[in-house]
Scaffold this motif. Structure first.
Motif, mmCIF file in Angstrom:
data_model
loop_
_atom_site.group_PDB
_atom_site.id
_atom_site.type_symbol
_atom_site.label_atom_id
_atom_site.label_comp_id
_atom_site.label_asym_id
_atom_site.label_seq_id
_atom_site.Cartn_x
_atom_site.Cartn_y
_atom_site.Cartn_z
ATOM 1 N N SER A 170 -10.822 -18.105 51.857
ATOM 2 C CA SER A 170 -10.188 -17.162 50.927
ATOM 3 C C SER A 170 -10.842 -17.359 49.563
ATOM 4 O O SER A 170 -11.543 -18.363 49.341
ATOM 5 N N VAL A 171 -10.575 -16.435 48.658
ATOM 6 C CA VAL A 171 -11.063 -16.621 47.291
ATOM 7 C C VAL A 171 -10.357 -17.818 46.660
ATOM 8 O O VAL A 171 -10.956 -18.580 45.894
ATOM 9 N N SER A 172 -9.085 -18.002 47.006
ATOM 10 C CA SER A 172 -8.357 -19.168 46.486
ATOM 11 C C SER A 172 -9.099 -20.444 46.847
ATOM 12 O O SER A 172 -9.291 -21.334 46.014
ATOM 13 N N PHE B 83 -7.302 -12.239 39.054
ATOM 14 C CA PHE B 83 -6.218 -12.160 40.026
ATOM 15 C C PHE B 83 -5.431 -13.472 39.931
ATOM 16 O O PHE B 83 -6.027 -14.535 39.726
ATOM 17 N N THR C 239 -4.315 -15.705 41.782
ATOM 18 C CA THR C 239 -4.735 -16.889 42.540
ATOM 19 C C THR C 239 -5.820 -17.675 41.802
ATOM 20 O O THR C 239 -5.823 -18.903 41.803
ATOM 21 N N TYR D 252 -8.120 -6.147 39.056
ATOM 22 C CA TYR D 252 -7.374 -5.568 40.178
ATOM 23 C C TYR D 252 -6.321 -4.570 39.727
ATOM 24 O O TYR D 252 -5.934 -3.672 40.474
ATOM 25 N N ASP E 275 -15.172 -13.543 40.253
ATOM 26 C CA ASP E 275 -14.477 -13.064 41.448
ATOM 27 C C ASP E 275 -14.795 -11.569 41.549
ATOM 28 O O ASP E 275 -14.342 -10.779 40.723
ATOM 29 N N TYR F 67 -14.158 -9.552 44.147
ATOM 30 C CA TYR F 67 -13.439 -8.988 45.294
ATOM 31 C C TYR F 67 -13.147 -7.497 45.112
ATOM 32 O O TYR F 67 -13.135 -6.728 46.074
ATOM 33 N N GLN F 68 -12.896 -7.071 43.862
ATOM 34 C CA GLN F 68 -12.491 -5.669 43.643
ATOM 35 C C GLN F 68 -13.678 -4.721 43.453
ATOM 36 O O GLN F 68 -13.469 -3.534 43.231
ATOM 37 N N LYS G 112 -10.944 -5.956 51.423
ATOM 38 C CA LYS G 112 -10.824 -4.743 50.597
ATOM 39 C C LYS G 112 -12.024 -3.843 50.904
ATOM 40 O O LYS G 112 -12.165 -3.418 52.034
HETATM 41 C C1 PLP Z 1 -9.645 -9.708 42.595
HETATM 42 C C2 PLP Z 1 -8.911 -10.475 43.659
HETATM 43 N N1 PLP Z 1 -9.161 -11.772 43.829
HETATM 44 C C3 PLP Z 1 -8.537 -12.501 44.748
HETATM 45 C C4 PLP Z 1 -7.577 -11.935 45.580
HETATM 46 C C5 PLP Z 1 -6.887 -12.794 46.587
HETATM 47 O O1 PLP Z 1 -7.754 -13.714 47.139
HETATM 48 P P1 PLP Z 1 -7.386 -14.638 48.375
HETATM 49 O O2 PLP Z 1 -6.087 -14.178 48.943
HETATM 50 O O3 PLP Z 1 -8.550 -14.491 49.310
HETATM 51 O O4 PLP Z 1 -7.302 -16.020 47.836
HETATM 52 C C6 PLP Z 1 -7.286 -10.569 45.440
HETATM 53 C C7 PLP Z 1 -6.308 -9.840 46.279
HETATM 54 O O5 PLP Z 1 -5.862 -10.152 47.304
HETATM 55 C C8 PLP Z 1 -7.970 -9.834 44.457
HETATM 56 O O6 PLP Z 1 -7.724 -8.528 44.278
#
Ligand code: PLP
Length: 390
Positions: free
Chosen positions: A91-93, A119, A121, A169, A194, A196-197, A220
């Motif tokens: 996970s990103v966490s 985000f 996390t 996000y 990060d 992810y978005q 995503k």
């Molecule tokens: C920008 C961003 N980073 C991290 C996360 C969550 O990361 P993870 O659940 O993989 O730790 C999210 C959404 O779930 C997100 O939108």
């Protein structure tokens, strides 16, 4: 109500062929890609390959780990990087925690400058470093975005790491990673991004971005599932990292089973941890491969057009949009102010229109397979639902 933005021709790829590969589109209008992208034939088939192998052979770790490597490789090519600079995470966490566990906050360089656009996390991982001496300083969010000047005034010789997500996000605002990295590097700080978005919505070149770390999960815009994420580490940075969050897959040879020896794999692999996510890797590989085949440049052109349709269509219906709306500094995600956003999300879902509520806003996040009609339909339904609300 008619569409406002009509200057853009259809995408350069065959939109109806693309749409025919996503079964959900027969019944739904998914505009929730900032939360979860839909299943497509390729990702479904990839999961099936793993299930079939497990069922037929009991186990086949050579093939399964081979697929993890293929996913690592596909992610590397998505961000124009070398595969040896990519770690496989869950996970990103976990990716952020692994990076944090590699840094030393015990001296004078103990500040973490993190944007308030992270985000939660990511922010939580940085806050959890307080007992190792870290102090988090927040770069404010102003009008749904951040200002590079705020980084310039907050980053100094006490800064160990700057944490600047690529896309926010909440509003889709894209931070200027290169400008932030320049500020950070002038002060000797590392840069954690990060992405992810934003990954999957447009081309992104990690090595050229200035970042030292780029993390993303896949559920995503990368068309994947939870349970797998990737972390790119700038070549040269990884060799100085000794993460205390580690595991046997971070060893030079995991299959040496050398219990009492802690050696470190070369490159970013030293940030791998335990047995990697396998079925998730099958899906991630297939999803990213499809995006590569379509082409991120073409996807970027179409998603930013659809993002503009969201903004202009919302405004034409008297709705307010959060954050900067210049398409140069935003992902396709558009946040529309909406009291009772969570209830509105449910009400639209009951009509098979998928959007994503966050706080007092409903986010519309179109992807490469969406149409202008999808956006219009969602906006009309949103307008009707909002005016129905007590
Ligand atoms: C920008 C961003 N980073 C991290 C996360 C969550 O990361 P993870 O659940 O993989 O730790 C999210 C959404 O779930 C997100 O939108």
């Amino acid at each position: 109500m008619g569409a406002i933005v009509r200057a853009m021709p259809l995408p350069t790829y065959d939109l109806s062929a693309v749409r025919s590969r996503i079964p959900l589109l027969r019944t739904h209008v998914p505009l929730n890609n900032c939360s979860q992208a839909p299943q497509c034939d390729a990702t479904r088939a990839a999961a099936g390959v793993f299930l079939e192998s497990w069922n037929r052979d009991g186990m086949d770790w050579d093939a399964w780990l081979g697929e993890v490597e293929a996913a690592r490789d596909e992610f590397a090519s998505l961000i124009r990087a070398d595969v040896s600079d990519v770690a496989v995470c869950s996970s990103v966490s976990q990716a952020t925690s692994s990076v944090a566990s590699s840094l030393d906050f015990s001296g004078t360089r103990h500040h973490i400058v993190a944007s308030a656009a992270e985000f939660p996390t990511v922010g939580h991982v940085w806050l959890a470093q307080a007992r190792f001496g870290a102090e988090v300083r927040w770069v404010p969010v102003r009008d749904g975005g951040t200002l590079v000047e705020d980084y310039a005034s907050m980053v100094d010789e006490r800064t160990a790491v700057v944490s600047a997500c690529h896309g926010y996000y909440q509003t889709g605002f894209k931070q200027d990673v290169s400008a932030i990295a320049e500020i950070a590097h002038q002060q000797g700080a590392l840069v954690y991004v990060d992405a992810y978005q934003t990954l999957g919505t447009a081309p992104f070149d990690a090595p050229a971005s200035g970042a030292d770390f780029v993390a993303s999960g896949t559920l995503k815009f990368l068309l994947g599932v939870p349970g797998i994420a990737f972390l790119w580490v700038r070549p040269g940075v990884a060799s100085n990292l000794l993460p205390s969050i580690t595991g046997w897959f971070a060893r030079r040879d995991p299959f040496a089973f050398d219990l009492q020896r802690l050696d470190w794999a070369d490159g970013a692999r030293r940030l791998d941890t335990g047995t990697p996510p396998v079925i998730e890797a099958y899906v991630a590989h297939a999803g990213m491969a499809w995006l590569r085949e379509i082409g991120l440049g073409a996807i970027g052109a179409w998603t930013s057009h659809l993002g503009r349709c969201c903004v202009e269509g919302a405004r034409a219906r008297g709705m307010s949009v959060l954050g900067p709306t210049d398409s140069a500094c935003r992902a396709p995600t558009t946040a529309i102010v909406c009291e009772n956003a969570a209830a509105v999300e449910v009400s639209l879902r009951n009509r098979h229109i998928l959007v994503s509520a966050r706080g007092q806003a409903v986010r519309l996040a179109p992807h490469f397979y969406n149409t202008e009609e999808d956006v219009e339909l969602a906006l009309d339904a949103l307008a009707a639902t909002m005016s129905d609300a007590p």
